[in-house]
Design an enzyme around this catalytic site. Structure first.
Site, PDB file in Angstrom:
ATOM      1  N   HIS A  57       0.840  -1.199   0.000  1.00 24.87           N
ATOM      2  CA  HIS A  57       0.000   0.000   0.000  1.00 24.87           C
ATOM      3  C   HIS A  57       0.877   1.251   0.000  1.00 24.87           C
ATOM      4  O   HIS A  57       2.038   1.213   0.413  1.00 24.87           O
ATOM      5  CB  HIS A  57      -0.878   0.050   1.252  1.00 24.87           C
ATOM      6  CG  HIS A  57      -1.952  -0.991   1.287  1.00 24.87           C
ATOM      7  ND1 HIS A  57      -3.065  -0.882   2.092  1.00 24.87           N
ATOM      8  CD2 HIS A  57      -2.098  -2.162   0.637  1.00 24.87           C
ATOM      9  CE1 HIS A  57      -3.846  -1.937   1.936  1.00 24.87           C
ATOM     10  NE2 HIS A  57      -3.276  -2.735   1.064  1.00 24.87           N
ATOM     11  N   GLU A 138       3.807  -0.674   3.829  1.00 22.42           N
ATOM     12  CA  GLU A 138       3.399   0.683   3.477  1.00 22.42           C
ATOM     13  C   GLU A 138       4.606   1.473   2.967  1.00 22.42           C
ATOM     14  O   GLU A 138       5.660   1.481   3.605  1.00 22.42           O
ATOM     15  CB  GLU A 138       2.817   1.397   4.706  1.00 22.42           C
ATOM     16  CG  GLU A 138       1.583   0.745   5.293  1.00 22.42           C
ATOM     17  CD  GLU A 138       0.301   1.157   4.599  1.00 22.42           C
ATOM     18  OE1 GLU A 138       0.384   1.985   3.661  1.00 22.42           O
ATOM     19  OE2 GLU A 138      -0.766   0.657   4.993  1.00 22.42           O
TER      20      GLU A 138
END
Length: 214
Positions: A57, A138
């Protein structure tokens, strides 16, 4: 076997696809439905669940590259907290990334399992399929605030290097000679602290944060 899965926030139905992993619809969420089905087949029929699950992400607020993972001891669910917890299972890969990758920020990692994130890929794969090393990686939209890249935005080369570092860290999971000597303690706030042979003051693994967008 390792399952990577790239994900963005919404699909064509204007739903957050990372909130549909508990009960994906084969028509509305086909990519999730079939990916999860394949993993369930491996885990329940072949009895060979994935060794690692990781989806990727972008993060809109926190900086650097880091993991969200799952720790039973840090779960909202009372039953999870009562079950035996094996921190070395889910902390070794972040520790290896900390040692290998200059873009990775161990201190930004969080292993808290929150009730409102039960339907995310990370928590669903951990809870329903029993994959202890289930993560979201992330990569910040906001650049770096530490290490050799401090003050810079992430570019394509950074991301490619992180991918290469991740593969090297995965290889280290199966290589006893490449392991990290994990010494787990808790700081005064009750947060897990990992003191490895290469750890620094950036080694506090956060179990709480102001927000988590996985």
């Amino acid at each position: 076997m390792v399952f990577p899965c790239c994900s963005h926030r919404c699909g064509l139905t204007n739903e957050d696809l990372n909130r549909r992993w508990c009960k994906p619809n084969p028509i509305l969420h086909p990519s999730i439905y079939h990916t999860k089905g394949l993993m369930e087949y491996l885990a329940r029929v072949w009895k060979r669940p994935p060794a690692v699950y990781c989806d990727y992400h972008g993060h809109s607020r926190k900086k650097n590259v880091f993991f969200y993972g799952c720790a039973g001891a840090e779960s909202w669910c009372h039953g999870d907290r009562l079950a035996p917890d094996e921190p070395a299972q889910y902390l070794l890969l972040p520790a290896l990334m900390h040692r290998i990758s200059p873009a990775f920020a161990l201190g930004s990692c969080s292993f808290k399992v929150e009730r409102e994130r039960e339907s995310t890929a990370r928590v669903t794969v951990w809870r329903q399929l029993g994959v202890q090393r289930s993560y979201t990686m992330e990569a910040s939209y906001c650049g770096f605030d530490r290490g050799p890249f401090k003050g810079f935005h992430l570019n394509t080369q950074h991301l490619q290097n992180v991918g290469s570092d991740f593969c090297e860290a995965l290889n280290g999971l199966g290589d006893p000679g490449a392991g990290v000597d994990l010494q787990l303690t808790r700081d005064l706030n009750g947060e897990l602290v990992l003191d490895s042979d290469s750890a620094s003051t950036d080694s506090a693994l956060k179990t709480d944060s102001d927000e988590e967008f996985d």
